[in-house]
Design an enzyme around this catalytic site. Structure first.
Site, PDB file in Angstrom:
ATOM      1  N   LYS A 122       4.235   3.054  10.558  1.00 32.25           N
ATOM      2  CA  LYS A 122       3.590   2.377   9.426  1.00 32.25           C
ATOM      3  C   LYS A 122       2.185   1.900   9.759  1.00 32.25           C
ATOM      4  O   LYS A 122       1.353   1.745   8.868  1.00 32.25           O
ATOM      5  CB  LYS A 122       4.462   1.238   8.950  1.00 32.25           C
ATOM      6  CG  LYS A 122       5.614   1.827   8.147  1.00 32.25           C
ATOM      7  CD  LYS A 122       6.781   0.975   7.961  1.00 32.25           C
ATOM      8  CE  LYS A 122       7.809   1.650   7.105  1.00 32.25           C
ATOM      9  NZ  LYS A 122       9.040   1.991   7.823  1.00 32.25           N
TER      10      LYS A 122
HETATM   11  C1  LIG Z   1       9.907   2.806   7.553  1.00 32.26           C
HETATM   12  C2  LIG Z   1      10.553   3.590   8.628  1.00 32.26           C
HETATM   13  C3  LIG Z   1      11.249   4.761   8.344  1.00 32.26           C
HETATM   14  C4  LIG Z   1      11.449   5.266   6.936  1.00 32.26           C
HETATM   15  O1  LIG Z   1      10.250   5.748   6.370  1.00 32.26           O
HETATM   16  P1  LIG Z   1      10.123   5.928   4.794  1.00 32.26           P
HETATM   17  O2  LIG Z   1       8.705   6.255   4.545  1.00 32.26           O
HETATM   18  O3  LIG Z   1      10.510   4.616   4.178  1.00 32.26           O
HETATM   19  O4  LIG Z   1      11.058   7.013   4.393  1.00 32.26           O
HETATM   20  C5  LIG Z   1      11.763   5.482   9.409  1.00 32.26           C
HETATM   21  N1  LIG Z   1      11.631   5.042  10.685  1.00 32.26           N
HETATM   22  C6  LIG Z   1      10.981   3.916  10.989  1.00 32.26           C
HETATM   23  C7  LIG Z   1      10.885   3.484  12.398  1.00 32.26           C
HETATM   24  C8  LIG Z   1      10.402   3.153   9.971  1.00 32.26           C
HETATM   25  O5  LIG Z   1       9.747   2.026  10.276  1.00 32.26           O
END
Ligand SMILES: *Cc1c(COP(=O)(O)O)cnc(C)c1O
Length: 466
Positions: A115
């Site tokens: 993110k």
């Molecule tokens: C947020 C997250 C996901 C999921 O991603 P999305 O975009 O919500 O599908 C998977 N793995 C980790 C470590 C995350 O932080």
């Protein structure tokens, strides 16, 4: 470039307004009114030269989405600043772990989850646009764990932003919680909600749908419903393919459907993507849709990969809008039907056109997750986190089921193993080490508020933070 809502009745707006708005006024999500083509990108920025940096490639890939709203030179500088916060010079390094098997490491940012790739840029963009406009906003968000820390790190230093982040009490890891609660900045507020991630997300949606409250408090969102996050995630699919020099299938550990949707967009604008594996844990609403045309909502159960413990994947709406040939009215009524009945289905021919051969759903339970973590460690001494393990398990299952020996499959490594030390220890007996900049995380004092799963209580708190 103008942006339209997936529900078809919100005002059509430009990039900077989309950045600040998050959710559209009609409850829909913004998407660009047309898809640009990667082929129109200046050749010099397509990575022909190994010295082209991630930030340079990123700004050229995203340029058509921003259009004339931000000066090219300014946007290049913001990308350079955003990606300078990453500890790895490649930002998103591609690591080969077996024959035709790669991990795309997206966890080298400040809070150790993918993110950061989007939210570091979002933070720079907020600061720039709000300063230009002499405006102040209140960012409200819900986190299943990783968005919270990444959003807070992205905007904590913005002078024109307050942020309230809701997280499900006792359902995020200690590291995830502390990344939110130990930030010592007066504009940052972490709130533990007595409920699940979906409850938190519903509270956020309800605050946005209350127009009077939304306007009075200048609400803004940086959840994965914010277009700019999806846009920033398109970049690493493209750069990974440029590095590989050949096409690939991507396996994506999925929760809110943002990351894998970015892969679909990369493919839509011309990236050489052979397929997208939607990898879920036991919370497999999406997997079931990609197996059966039918999405139903099941109660969310906690797993070893908490950032994927999501029942209603918000970003699915953007794909649904495309499947409906961009008809916002049909999309809106399907989604209200889904809210009412807990069921969503698409016509078989629509499913065949849009899904078959493109998306592949796979699920992975906690035992399989641990087994894959152990296997990778014993084969190559690499520790992987449980979310990455879900993706890799799905990748291997897909290869086996379809006899894809020569197919490159890239699994997105979405978190650093040190973010989930308990699961890593259980699987491998090893304790992953936090990078130096977070070494004191477990000793810092925490600051958090606890609230019930109640809209009025949360609204009163948000209003008090301004
Ligand atoms: C947020 C997250 C996901 C999921 O991603 P999305 O975009 O919500 O599908 C998977 N793995 C980790 C470590 C995350 O932080």
């Amino acid at each position: 470039m103008r942006y339209i809502s997936t529900r078809g009745s919100a005002p059509v707006i430009g990039f900077c307004d989309v950045l600040l708005a998050g959710l559209a006024r009609d409850g829909g999500l913004y998407v660009p009114e047309r898809w640009p083509r990667l082929a129109d990108r200046p050749v010099a920025n397509r990575g022909a030269s190994a010295t082209t940096s991630y930030a340079e490639r990123a700004s050229s890939i995203m340029a058509p989405f921003i259009d004339t709203e931000i000066d090219d030179k300014v946007f290049q500088r913001l990308c350079a600043e955003a990606y300078a916060t990453f500890r790895h010079p490649d930002v998103a390094p591609l690591v080969e772990i077996g024959p035709n098997e790669y991990l795309l490491e997206l966890f080298h940012g400040p809070t150790l989850a993918f993110k950061d790739v989007a939210l570091q840029l979002v933070g720079k963009l907020f600061d720039y646009v709000l300063t230009q406009r002499k405006q102040r906003v209140m960012i409200v968000g819900a986190t299943s764990g990783d968005t919270g820390g990444a959003a807070i790190d992205g905007v904590a230093s913005c002078r024109n932003v307050d942020i309230v982040m809701l997280y499900p009490n006792n359902r995020v890891s200690d590291v995830q919680r502390r990344q939110m609660t130990t930030v010592d900045a007066p504009n940052v507020h972490a709130v533990a909600i007595d409920g699940t991630f979906d409850d938190c997300q519903d509270l956020i949606k309800a605050m946005f749908n209350d127009e009077e409250f939304r306007d009075a408090n200048q609400l803004s969102a940086v959840n994965s419903i914010n277009w700019v996050r999806v846009m920033a995630q398109v970049v690493y699919y493209v750069t990974a393919l440029e590095k590989l020099g050949r096409s690939a299938v991507f396996s994506v550990p999925t929760g809110n459907f943002g990351n894998v949707l970015a892969g679909w967009i990369a493919r839509r604008i011309g990236a050489n993507i052979d397929g997208l594996i939607v990898a879920s844990n036991t919370n497999d609403n999406l997997t079931r849709f990609f197996e059966s045309h039918l999405m139903t909502t099941n109660a969310v159960v906690p797993t070893l990969s908490p950032s994927m413990d999501i029942g209603v994947p918000s970003n699915f709406e953007r794909l649904l809008f495309e499947m409906n040939e961009r008809d916002g009215v049909i999309t809106g009524s399907q989604l209200s039907e889904f809210r009412r009945t807990g069921k969503l289905t698409v016509e078989p021919d629509v499913y065949t056109n849009w899904i078959t051969g493109v998306f592949h759903g796979h699920r992975c339970n906690d035992d399989q997750t641990l087994a894959t973590m152990a296997d990778v460690y014993s084969a190559s001494s690499i520790l992987i986190d449980p979310h990455t393990a879900v993706g890799l398990t799905a990748s291997r299952a897909h290869r086996l089921a379809n006899s894809l020996h020569d197919q490159v499959i890239v699994t997105l490594a979405t978190a650093h193993p040190a973010k989930f030390p308990d699961a890593v220890r259980r699987a491998t007996g090893q304790t992953p080490v936090l990078p130096a900049h977070l070494a004191d995380l477990m000793d810092l004092p925490e600051r958090a508020v606890s609230l019930p799963n109640d809209l009025a209580a949360v609204q009163a708190f948000v209003a008090s933070c301004r």
